[in-house]
Design a protein around this motif. Structure first.
Motif, PDB file in Angstrom:
ATOM      1  N   ALA A  80       0.837  -1.208   0.000  1.00  0.00           N
ATOM      2  CA  ALA A  80       0.000   0.000   0.000  1.00  0.00           C
ATOM      3  C   ALA A  80       0.871   1.257   0.000  1.00  0.00           C
ATOM      4  CB  ALA A  80      -0.916  -0.001   1.224  1.00  0.00           C
ATOM      5  N   THR A  81       2.020   1.195   0.703  1.00  0.00           N
ATOM      6  CA  THR A  81       2.926   2.346   0.716  1.00  0.00           C
ATOM      7  C   THR A  81       3.551   2.565  -0.656  1.00  0.00           C
ATOM      8  OG1 THR A  81       3.443   1.841   3.037  1.00  0.00           O
ATOM      9  CG2 THR A  81       4.910   3.362   1.896  1.00  0.00           C
ATOM     10  N   LEU A  82       3.882   1.474  -1.351  1.00  0.00           N
ATOM     11  CA  LEU A  82       4.390   1.582  -2.726  1.00  0.00           C
ATOM     12  C   LEU A  82       3.336   2.222  -3.628  1.00  0.00           C
ATOM     13  CD1 LEU A  82       6.324   0.950  -5.080  1.00  0.00           C
ATOM     14  CD2 LEU A  82       5.392  -1.372  -5.116  1.00  0.00           C
ATOM     15  N   ALA A  83       2.088   1.746  -3.516  1.00  0.00           N
ATOM     16  CA  ALA A  83       1.006   2.310  -4.326  1.00  0.00           C
ATOM     17  C   ALA A  83       0.754   3.771  -3.963  1.00  0.00           C
ATOM     18  CB  ALA A  83      -0.268   1.492  -4.118  1.00  0.00           C
ATOM     19  N   PHE A  84       0.859   4.098  -2.680  1.00  0.00           N
ATOM     20  CA  PHE A  84       0.676   5.480  -2.217  1.00  0.00           C
ATOM     21  C   PHE A  84       1.744   6.397  -2.820  1.00  0.00           C
ATOM     22  CE2 PHE A  84       1.256   8.879   0.933  1.00  0.00           C
ATOM     23  CZ  PHE A  84      -0.044   9.330   1.074  1.00  0.00           C
ATOM     24  N   MET A  85       2.979   5.914  -2.882  1.00  0.00           N
ATOM     25  CA  MET A  85       4.064   6.694  -3.479  1.00  0.00           C
ATOM     26  C   MET A  85       3.796   6.942  -4.969  1.00  0.00           C
ATOM     27  SD  MET A  85       7.024   6.216  -5.499  1.00  0.00           S
ATOM     28  CE  MET A  85       7.605   4.546  -5.253  1.00  0.00           C
ATOM     29  N   LEU A  86       3.361   5.891  -5.671  1.00  0.00           N
ATOM     30  CA  LEU A  86       3.042   6.046  -7.095  1.00  0.00           C
ATOM     31  C   LEU A  86       1.884   7.018  -7.284  1.00  0.00           C
ATOM     32  CD1 LEU A  86       3.323   2.303  -8.230  1.00  0.00           C
ATOM     33  CD2 LEU A  86       4.928   4.162  -8.706  1.00  0.00           C
ATOM     34  N   SER A  87       0.932   6.992  -6.364  1.00  0.00           N
ATOM     35  CA  SER A  87      -0.215   7.900  -6.448  1.00  0.00           C
ATOM     36  C   SER A  87       0.218   9.355  -6.257  1.00  0.00           C
ATOM     37  CB  SER A  87      -1.246   7.520  -5.384  1.00  0.00           C
ATOM     38  OG  SER A  87      -2.365   8.356  -5.453  1.00  0.00           O
ATOM     39  N   ALA A  88       1.195   9.566  -5.352  1.00  0.00           N
ATOM     40  CA  ALA A  88       1.687  10.929  -5.124  1.00  0.00           C
ATOM     41  C   ALA A  88       2.519  11.431  -6.291  1.00  0.00           C
ATOM     42  CB  ALA A  88       2.515  10.958  -3.838  1.00  0.00           C
ATOM     43  N   VAL A  89       3.195  10.520  -6.985  1.00  0.00           N
ATOM     44  CA  VAL A  89       4.062  10.893  -8.106  1.00  0.00           C
ATOM     45  C   VAL A  89       3.241  11.168  -9.363  1.00  0.00           C
ATOM     46  CG1 VAL A  89       5.848  10.029  -9.664  1.00  0.00           C
ATOM     47  CG2 VAL A  89       6.077   9.688  -7.189  1.00  0.00           C
ATOM     48  N   SER A  90       2.187  10.374  -9.567  1.00  0.00           N
ATOM     49  CA  SER A  90       1.421  10.448 -10.810  1.00  0.00           C
ATOM     50  C   SER A  90       0.217  11.380 -10.680  1.00  0.00           C
ATOM     51  CB  SER A  90       0.930   9.052 -11.193  1.00  0.00           C
ATOM     52  OG  SER A  90       0.051   9.126 -12.289  1.00  0.00           O
ATOM     53  N   ARG A  91      -0.217  11.911 -11.801  1.00  0.00           N
ATOM     54  CA  ARG A  91      -1.455  12.685 -11.852  1.00  0.00           C
ATOM     55  C   ARG A  91      -2.602  11.836 -12.382  1.00  0.00           C
ATOM     56  NH1 ARG A  91      -0.779  18.361 -11.692  1.00  0.00           N
ATOM     57  NH2 ARG A  91       1.418  18.998 -11.638  1.00  0.00           N
ATOM     58  N   SER A  92      -2.304  10.590 -12.751  1.00  0.00           N
ATOM     59  CA  SER A  92      -3.308   9.710 -13.342  1.00  0.00           C
ATOM     60  C   SER A  92      -3.629   8.571 -12.384  1.00  0.00           C
ATOM     61  CB  SER A  92      -2.791   9.138 -14.670  1.00  0.00           C
ATOM     62  OG  SER A  92      -3.624   8.092 -15.119  1.00  0.00           O
ATOM     63  N   SER A  93      -4.892   8.482 -11.978  1.00  0.00           N
ATOM     64  CA  SER A  93      -5.316   7.389 -11.105  1.00  0.00           C
ATOM     65  C   SER A  93      -5.200   6.052 -11.811  1.00  0.00           C
ATOM     66  CB  SER A  93      -6.759   7.616 -10.648  1.00  0.00           C
ATOM     67  OG  SER A  93      -6.875   8.784  -9.887  1.00  0.00           O
ATOM     68  N   THR A  94      -5.541   6.035 -13.085  1.00  0.00           N
ATOM     69  CA  THR A  94      -5.474   4.790 -13.851  1.00  0.00           C
ATOM     70  C   THR A  94      -4.047   4.252 -13.887  1.00  0.00           C
ATOM     71  OG1 THR A  94      -7.289   5.560 -15.246  1.00  0.00           O
ATOM     72  CG2 THR A  94      -5.971   3.728 -16.075  1.00  0.00           C
ATOM     73  N   LEU A  95      -3.086   5.154 -14.118  1.00  0.00           N
ATOM     74  CA  LEU A  95      -1.688   4.733 -14.187  1.00  0.00           C
ATOM     75  C   LEU A  95      -1.191   4.235 -12.836  1.00  0.00           C
ATOM     76  CD1 LEU A  95       1.019   4.517 -15.652  1.00  0.00           C
ATOM     77  CD2 LEU A  95       1.458   6.925 -15.036  1.00  0.00           C
TER      78      LEU A  95
END
Length: 259
Positions: A162-177
């Protein structure tokens, strides 16, 4: 100043109000029902017996579903603000970006706790309905010790993904990505670690995915690479945990919101 508690509560409300949350909770309960129904049928055909405690232990396999749902929530919780254009409304509040990011992460941890609680309580309730009820105190203590160990160790794996996904969410502007990449890593990570083991690449033991399964140290199923220990895996996981949060914090606090 807006308190961290109020910010986290608002994030929790956002999570619970979305339709997909109801669907994920429904799927979790449906998986418990299907597993109970199928195991009851197999036990009846085989002429054997099963009690509610054995069923609750077998339901720990469904913790993977909790991990999947946690990754979906964590991978979307920051990027969706940019995707929907609501990030400006969020950031004009009298509160720093660090506190906003922390409140979102705490909401993810809260969601993980809720899913695990639903799975544990649901497995006991379905076990009482479909299987034999036994109230031997010694057996109850033994089963709860086992369940506690498995749930705590698996919670570490769920929190790391979940922390990995959270980091990707903070980096990206696209929820799908961010959600798509998180789910891809969830399914392919252990396969990658196994391939590196087969090819003899010993440095693969420093991969996140080679150290996620802490239950292997308890049930002695073997680690991905020789020479690994519980202390080694915890150290590697701690390093990744700090790295993920550092990247998320640096990107989120510096990100341009003029969208």
């Amino acid at each position: 100043m807006v308190s961290l508690w109020r910010l986290t509560r608002n994030e929790n409300m956002k999570i619970m109000e979305r339709t997909r949350t109801v669907i994920m909770m429904g799927l979790l309960i449906l998986m418990l029902f299907i597993m109970a129904f199928a195991m009851r049928w197999m036990v009846t055909v085989a002429g054997s017996t099963l009690d509610m405690w054995e069923f609750a232990v077998k339901c720990t396999h469904l913790l993977f579903g909790v991990q999947l749902f946690a990754v979906v929530i964590a991978g979307d919780i920051v990027s969706s603000e940019f995707a929907w254009g609501t990030v400006k409304m969020l950031l004009i509040r009298p509160v720093g970006r660090t506190k906003i990011l922390l409140s979102k992460y705490m909401a993810v941890l809260w969601w993980i706790f809720v899913c695990m609680a639903v799975l544990l309580i649901g497995s006991l309730l379905f076990g009482m309905v479909f299987f034999r009820l036994t109230l031997d105190p010694e057996r109850i203590i033994t089963v709860f010790k086992h369940l506690g160990t498995v749930y705590v160790l698996y919670a570490v794996e769920v929190i790391m993904m979940a922390t990995l996904a959270f980091m990707l969410s903070a980096v990206s502007r696209s929820s799908t990505l961010s959600v798509g990449l998180s789910i891809f890593l969830l399914f392919s990570g252990s396969v990658l670690a196994e391939i590196m083991k087969l090819w003899g690449w010993s440095w693969g033991k420093y991969l996140l995915f080679a150290n996620l399964d802490l239950t292997s140290y308890v049930v002695d199923t073997g680690t991905h690479f020789p020479g690994m220990s519980l202390g080694f895996s915890l150290t590697v996981l701690a390093a990744y945990f700090l790295l993920f949060h550092l990247i998320a914090w640096l990107v989120f606090t510096k990100k341009d919101v003029s969208v």
